[in-house]
Design an enzyme around this catalytic site. Structure first.
Site, PDB file in Angstrom:
ATOM      1  N   SER A 189     -10.150  -1.217   6.256  1.00 18.22           N
ATOM      2  CA  SER A 189      -9.429  -0.880   5.026  1.00 18.22           C
ATOM      3  C   SER A 189      -8.667  -2.032   4.388  1.00 18.22           C
ATOM      4  CB  SER A 189      -8.455   0.272   5.289  1.00 18.22           C
ATOM      5  OG  SER A 189      -9.162   1.464   5.519  1.00 18.22           O
ATOM      6  N   LYS A 223       0.840  -1.196   0.000  1.00 14.63           N
ATOM      7  CA  LYS A 223       0.000   0.000   0.000  1.00 14.63           C
ATOM      8  C   LYS A 223       0.879   1.251   0.000  1.00 14.63           C
ATOM      9  CE  LYS A 223      -4.043   1.724   2.565  1.00 14.63           C
ATOM     10  NZ  LYS A 223      -4.936   1.406   3.697  1.00 14.63           N
ATOM     11  N   SER A 260      -9.456   1.561   2.512  1.00 10.90           N
ATOM     12  CA  SER A 260      -8.545   2.422   1.786  1.00 10.90           C
ATOM     13  C   SER A 260      -7.458   1.659   1.028  1.00 10.90           C
ATOM     14  CB  SER A 260      -7.881   3.404   2.761  1.00 10.90           C
ATOM     15  OG  SER A 260      -7.142   2.731   3.765  1.00 10.90           O
TER      16      SER A 260
END
Length: 563
Positions: free
Chosen positions: A230, A131, A206
């Site tokens: 997320s 990420k 996310s």
């Protein structure tokens, strides 16, 4: 004169395009109205037959073949890099692309194996995606902020050093929403990430870039973060396996983040993969590296093989699961309920017990989370964006002017703020409700018939499969477990089948959010999208949760084989 935020974004996008190998560009990209693109990587002609075999392999198979020398780190890295670039063209899932650097690393690992006759570490040659917020020396970690373009990491985070010491190959970073505090993925720097099963739908957030990338098998194993769902929401929407560990199991030090200093409900890092063995090997390898010696907030807790063997859960025999059919906030759509029913039948057929779980104060816990995050989140976002004046996104809706439904619910915790004393009272209530929930779980011992409380809870990941862009309104089915700091795994169960998942008659709605969710459902709109569940254990039960997820997954696979 300083660059405007628009100029910074234009430069960053140009640099990203320049980092993509031109030989891997699609000659005939699918039109925007081609929604399911999951078959394109294997039919576009860019991947060889061997690269398709490699990228379709599970993490366990990859590591076995890398260890045996049947596949080189260089060819495995090349295969996943090519598929990642294809995935990016289909879903816009990547941020940083550093393939040349990765291939050099792969060559070094191959040379090490030739020279020493053994692998460098347990993750030898395994490509791992990260990420965007995870810091790698010499690369940017903009986190979707134009204001952070040009800020290069001066050192690796503890997790990056750990993964490389284990033999992993890092090659791409993945897209996120601006601020990280959305359950969808869009920002002003890189734009919107699409769901590979339905590009008119969100990939979640996310960690939405990770979800889309791994969903298209452009990565065998990735790292996301989770403060309210997320990791789990993108994994559920994109058909992945994943784990949200309790705080302190995986090192976080050295990365960038939102809401720095908010120390009551904390973000955690965890694995996302196309296989459960990927989840296990990540956790076992990382927690075995004594990262508490490099990150002071990591719990001194090595991998516990006895817990993975379910020593505290009857050795894995005659387990008792409890299912949350409805959290008392939003009633799930028909395919989600069908996924839960499939899971119940599979577990009963495998000889386990299944009870119903009545949620305890889930609405209050969701409001607690929003109160904690909202205490100063607006100030946090403004402080970051003040240097360039870039707008702070308040919605993920592609047409915000058409959105008549309280768009602020899209971003977790964006409220008017609170005083320190008001925040203390919310945090005190969080502690009290954790104590209540612990006792509530313990009291289930009178109903299980196993001599133990319920072994794990099974829950939806969300009340729906992946909704259209801008329509992911709630994270209540995931956020409550962050408030409790429970370990939660995700596994795919089925896909939306319109002929089976017809709309039900209207029920008595809890409130306008529940009504909105009911009216959102149209079977054809969600057709073919993944349906997933969570398997939830208690705090720091990662080993047991992984093992119980394996049991649930095996039961589901056995049920499918019988049909």
């Amino acid at each position: 004169m300083a660059n405007t935020w628009q100029q910074l974004v234009a430069d960053k996008r140009n640099r990203q395009v320049a980092s993509i190998p031109k030989d891997w560009l699609l000659e005939d990209p699918p039109a925007a109205d081609v929604l399911d693109v999951t078959r394109i990587p294997e039919t576009c002609g860019i991947l060889t037959a061997q690269e398709i075999r490699i990228t379709n392999a599970s993490v366990g198979t990859l590591l076995q073949n890398l260890s045996a020398g049947e596949w080189s780190a260089f060819e495995v890295t090349t295969a996943f890099a090519k598929r990642a670039i294809i995935a990016h063209q289909l879903t816009n899932c990547l941020t940083e692309i550093f393939i040349d650097r990765a291939l050099e690393r792969a060559k070094e690992l191959d040379e090490y194996r030739r020279t020493h006759g053994k692998v460098f570490g347990p993750l030898h040659g395994l490509p791992i995606s990260l990420k965007d917020q995870i810091c790698i020396k010499g690369l940017e970690a903009t986190m979707g902020y134009a204001s952070w373009i040009g800020r290069y990491s001066t050192s690796n985070s503890v997790l990056v050093d750990t993964l490389e010491s284990l033999g992993a190959v890092l090659y791409v970073k993945t897209n996120i929403p601006q601020t990280l505090m959305f359950a969808e993925t869009n920002n002003l720097v890189f734009g919107r990430t699409l769901n590979p099963y339905n590009r008119s739908a969100t990939s979640g957030g996310s960690s939405g870039g990770e979800g889309a990338l791994i969903g298209l098998k452009g990565s065998p194993l990735g790292v996301g973060s989770d403060i309210g769902g997320s990791i789990r929401i993108p994994s559920g929407f994109c058909g992945l396996y994943a784990l949200r560990p309790s705080y302190g199991r995986v090192p976080y030090a050295g990365n960038v983040n939102s809401l720095e200093g908010e120390d009551s409900i904390l973000s955690v890092l965890g694995p996302m993969s196309n296989s459960l063995d990927g989840v296990k090997v990540f956790m076992k390898s990382v927690v075995g590296q004594k990262t508490w010696e490099r990150d002071p907030l990591v719990t001194r807790m090595p991998w516990d093989e006895a817990e993975y063997s379910l020593a505290s859960h009857g050795g894995g025999r005659n387990l008792c699961f409890a299912i949350i059919w409805d959290d008392g906030i939003v009633v799930p759509h028909p395919p989600i309920t069908r996924g839960l029913e499939m899971t119940k039948r599979a577990l009963l057929a495998a000889g386990h017990k299944v009870l119903d779980w009545k949620p305890l104060k889930h609405k209050e816990m969701y409001d607690i989370a929003l109160g904690i995050w909202g205490a100063a989140s607006a100030e946090d976002y403004k402080a970051v964006t003040a240097t360039t004046g870039e707008p702070v996104l308040t919605t993920m809706d592609p047409e915000p002017d058409q959105d008549t439904y309280n768009t602020q619910r899209l971003r977790l915790g964006d409220t008017k703020g609170s005083t320190a004393y008001e925040l203390w009272q919310v945090q005190r209530r969080k502690r009290e409700i954790r104590e209540e929930y612990l006792q509530y779980w313990n009291d289930t011992i009178i109903n299980t018939g196993t001599g133990r409380p319920v072994d794990a809870i099974i829950s939806p990941v969300a009340a729906y499969a992946a909704p259209p862009h801008g329509q992911n309104r709630d994270a209540n089915y995931t956020t409550v477990w962050n408030v409790l700091d429970y370990s939660a795994a995700v596994l795919p169960v089925t896909k939306v089948i319109p002929s089976l998942d017809v709309q039900r008659p209207a029920h008595k709605f809890y409130d306008h959010h529940d009504r909105y969710n009911y009216e959102l459902y149209n079977p054809s709109k969600f057709a073919g999208e993944p349906v997933a569940i969570q398997v939830i254990g208690r705090t720091h039960e990662e080993e047991a949760v992984i093992a119980m997820a394996e049991i649930v997954d095996a039961a589901l696979q056995a049920q499918k084989a019988r049909l």
